[in-house]
Design an enzyme around this catalytic site. Sequence first.
Site, PDB file in Angstrom:
ATOM      1  N   HIS A 161      -7.422   0.909  -6.270  1.00  0.00           N
ATOM      2  CA  HIS A 161      -7.845   0.036  -5.392  1.00  0.00           C
ATOM      3  C   HIS A 161      -8.845  -1.181  -5.788  1.00  0.00           C
ATOM      4  O   HIS A 161      -9.427  -1.449  -4.890  1.00  0.00           O
ATOM      5  CB  HIS A 161      -8.755   0.901  -4.250  1.00  0.00           C
ATOM      6  CG  HIS A 161      -8.756   0.118  -2.642  1.00  0.00           C
ATOM      7  ND1 HIS A 161      -7.501  -1.155  -2.402  1.00  0.00           N
ATOM      8  CD2 HIS A 161      -9.650   0.645  -1.830  1.00  0.00           C
ATOM      9  CE1 HIS A 161      -7.773  -1.484  -0.944  1.00  0.00           C
ATOM     10  NE2 HIS A 161      -9.176  -0.502  -0.677  1.00  0.00           N
ATOM     11  N   GLN A 205     -10.344  -4.060  -3.041  1.00  0.00           N
ATOM     12  CA  GLN A 205     -10.951  -3.511  -2.559  1.00  0.00           C
ATOM     13  C   GLN A 205     -12.864  -4.349  -3.544  1.00  0.00           C
ATOM     14  O   GLN A 205     -13.934  -4.201  -2.982  1.00  0.00           O
ATOM     15  CB  GLN A 205     -11.334  -1.791  -2.245  1.00  0.00           C
ATOM     16  CG  GLN A 205     -13.109  -1.209  -2.178  1.00  0.00           C
ATOM     17  CD  GLN A 205     -13.338  -2.409  -0.654  1.00  0.00           C
ATOM     18  OE1 GLN A 205     -12.359  -2.198   0.443  1.00  0.00           O
ATOM     19  NE2 GLN A 205     -14.468  -2.691  -0.419  1.00  0.00           N
ATOM     20  N   CYS A 215     -16.770   1.387   0.696  1.00  0.00           N
ATOM     21  CA  CYS A 215     -15.644   0.348   0.702  1.00  0.00           C
ATOM     22  C   CYS A 215     -14.991   0.795   2.633  1.00  0.00           C
ATOM     23  O   CYS A 215     -14.292   0.233   2.979  1.00  0.00           O
ATOM     24  CB  CYS A 215     -14.325   1.107   0.072  1.00  0.00           C
ATOM     25  SG  CYS A 215     -13.613   2.558  -0.025  1.00  0.00           S
ATOM     26  N   ASP A 237     -17.506   6.992  -0.871  1.00  0.00           N
ATOM     27  CA  ASP A 237     -16.510   7.131  -0.579  1.00  0.00           C
ATOM     28  C   ASP A 237     -16.037   8.456   0.306  1.00  0.00           C
ATOM     29  O   ASP A 237     -16.892   9.535   0.199  1.00  0.00           O
ATOM     30  CB  ASP A 237     -15.440   6.351  -1.501  1.00  0.00           C
ATOM     31  CG  ASP A 237     -13.599   6.158  -0.978  1.00  0.00           C
ATOM     32  OD1 ASP A 237     -13.841   5.877   0.484  1.00  0.00           O
ATOM     33  OD2 ASP A 237     -12.943   6.130  -1.509  1.00  0.00           O
ATOM     34  N   ARG A 264       0.554  -0.731  -0.379  1.00  0.00           N
ATOM     35  CA  ARG A 264       0.310   0.358  -0.488  1.00  0.00           C
ATOM     36  C   ARG A 264       0.763   0.982   0.047  1.00  0.00           C
ATOM     37  O   ARG A 264       2.089   1.285   0.423  1.00  0.00           O
ATOM     38  CB  ARG A 264      -0.814  -0.330   1.505  1.00  0.00           C
ATOM     39  CG  ARG A 264      -1.949   1.276   1.139  1.00  0.00           C
ATOM     40  CD  ARG A 264      -2.827   1.514   2.447  1.00  0.00           C
ATOM     41  NE  ARG A 264      -3.772   0.609   1.926  1.00  0.00           N
ATOM     42  CZ  ARG A 264      -4.902   0.869   2.720  1.00  0.00           C
ATOM     43  NH1 ARG A 264      -5.013   1.452   3.554  1.00  0.00           N
ATOM     44  NH2 ARG A 264      -5.572  -0.149   2.155  1.00  0.00           N
TER      45      ARG A 264
HETATM   46  N1   CP Z   1     -11.168  -0.424   2.494  1.00  0.00           N
HETATM   47  C1   CP Z   1      -9.962  -0.646   3.131  1.00  0.00           C
HETATM   48  O1   CP Z   1      -8.920  -0.172   2.529  1.00  0.00           O
HETATM   49  O2   CP Z   1     -10.214  -0.142   4.321  1.00  0.00           O
HETATM   50  P1   CP Z   1      -8.303   0.123   4.972  1.00  0.00           P
HETATM   51  O3   CP Z   1      -7.763   1.187   5.386  1.00  0.00           O
HETATM   52  O4   CP Z   1      -8.909  -0.083   6.498  1.00  0.00           O
HETATM   53  O5   CP Z   1      -7.517  -1.129   4.742  1.00  0.00           O
HETATM   54  N1  NVA Z   2      -9.959   6.863  -1.363  1.00  0.00           N
HETATM   55  C1  NVA Z   2     -10.012   6.269   0.488  1.00  0.00           C
HETATM   56  C2  NVA Z   2     -10.793   4.691   0.169  1.00  0.00           C
HETATM   57  C3  NVA Z   2      -9.444   4.839   1.511  1.00  0.00           C
HETATM   58  C4  NVA Z   2     -10.029   2.564   1.640  1.00  0.00           C
HETATM   59  C5  NVA Z   2      -8.578   6.384  -0.012  1.00  0.00           C
HETATM   60  O1  NVA Z   2      -7.677   6.211  -0.265  1.00  0.00           O
HETATM   61  O2  NVA Z   2      -7.809   7.361   1.710  1.00  0.00           O
END
Ligand code: CP
Ligand code: NVA
Length: 308
Positions: free
Chosen positions: A134, A137, A266, A225, A107
């Site tokens: 992502h 997800q 998500c 989101d 990540r």
């Molecule tokens: N939805 C998601 O990726 O959550 P986290 O940031 O908690 O991993």
């Molecule tokens: N769009 C959000 C998703 C988190 C799972 C982010 O990137 O922070």
Amino acid sequence: MNHFLDIDKTSPADLTAMIRNARAMKDARIGKPKGMADAEQPLAGRMIALIFEKPSTRTRISFDVGARQMGGETMVLSGKDMQLGHGESIADTARVLSRYVDLIMLRTFDEATLLEMAEHATVPVINGLTDTSHPCQIMADIVTYEEHRGPLKGRKFVWSGDGNNVCTSWLHAAGQFGFDVTFTGPETLDPNPRAVEFARSKGSNVVIDRDPLRAAQGADAIVTDTWVSMHDPESARERRHNQLRPYQVNGAMMGEAKPDALFMHCLPAHRNEEATSEVMDGPQSVIFDESENRLHAQKAILRWCLGV
Ligand code: CP
Ligand code: NVA
């Protein structure tokens, strides 16, 4: 070698096989304690590195639990505690990690970091979220939609809010699974044009409509989101909130969708910002199923990457 970098870079046949496998593995665990090993142990002897340069609850825990259920070993690493966060190159990090572990989940911020890791690693790399997409997800979300409502083909998904990384992966999925997307949000936060182009090139009808209630009409699912993602500067918070407030998913918006439309998010959510608690906790919401399905979908992704 199978890297899982994005939904648009993975063949529809492989994506469909992973979804099928995720659902079968989920069914096989019904009623079992979370820590009990699966009957099959395809990851026995495999070491998995889970690297986070941003916070995470779901991704971190679901990958860790999923790998262990399949007999794998995991190590959860913070980018800033590694030399990666102190000037060692991504390419060298990839080469070194490949000598120790069998798979890397990353990540990170810039998509270029993920791509460089994949280019130089000699083991599979999984995208655990970048500023751009992502995919894990949305694999979980596809499992979720299918188990509630059946195949996605021909459905109308409405994305309300920021055209962010999660929105991009939905657009990739629209192209690969054959459903339509209506985006509603402010012009300055429009979805990634390359993702829109990808979905359209595969035959999806992608509509951009600034009117949230009109956009929601006839939706099979309404998705949103957070208004401020992890990569967005704190200084943009107030402006984003002001721009995105009209796109909150609330009772009025759900009322325009089909009566059996699902509400998806998500998570993590900011209650009563991008969606009201009434919607999040209402009968059409499947948000916690989406979280659970991260576990099952990613187990299928791990197996596909490792060919086991
Ligand atoms: N939805 C998601 O990726 O959550 P986290 O940031 O908690 O991993
Ligand atoms: N769009 C959000 C998703 C988190 C799972 C982010 O990137 O922070």
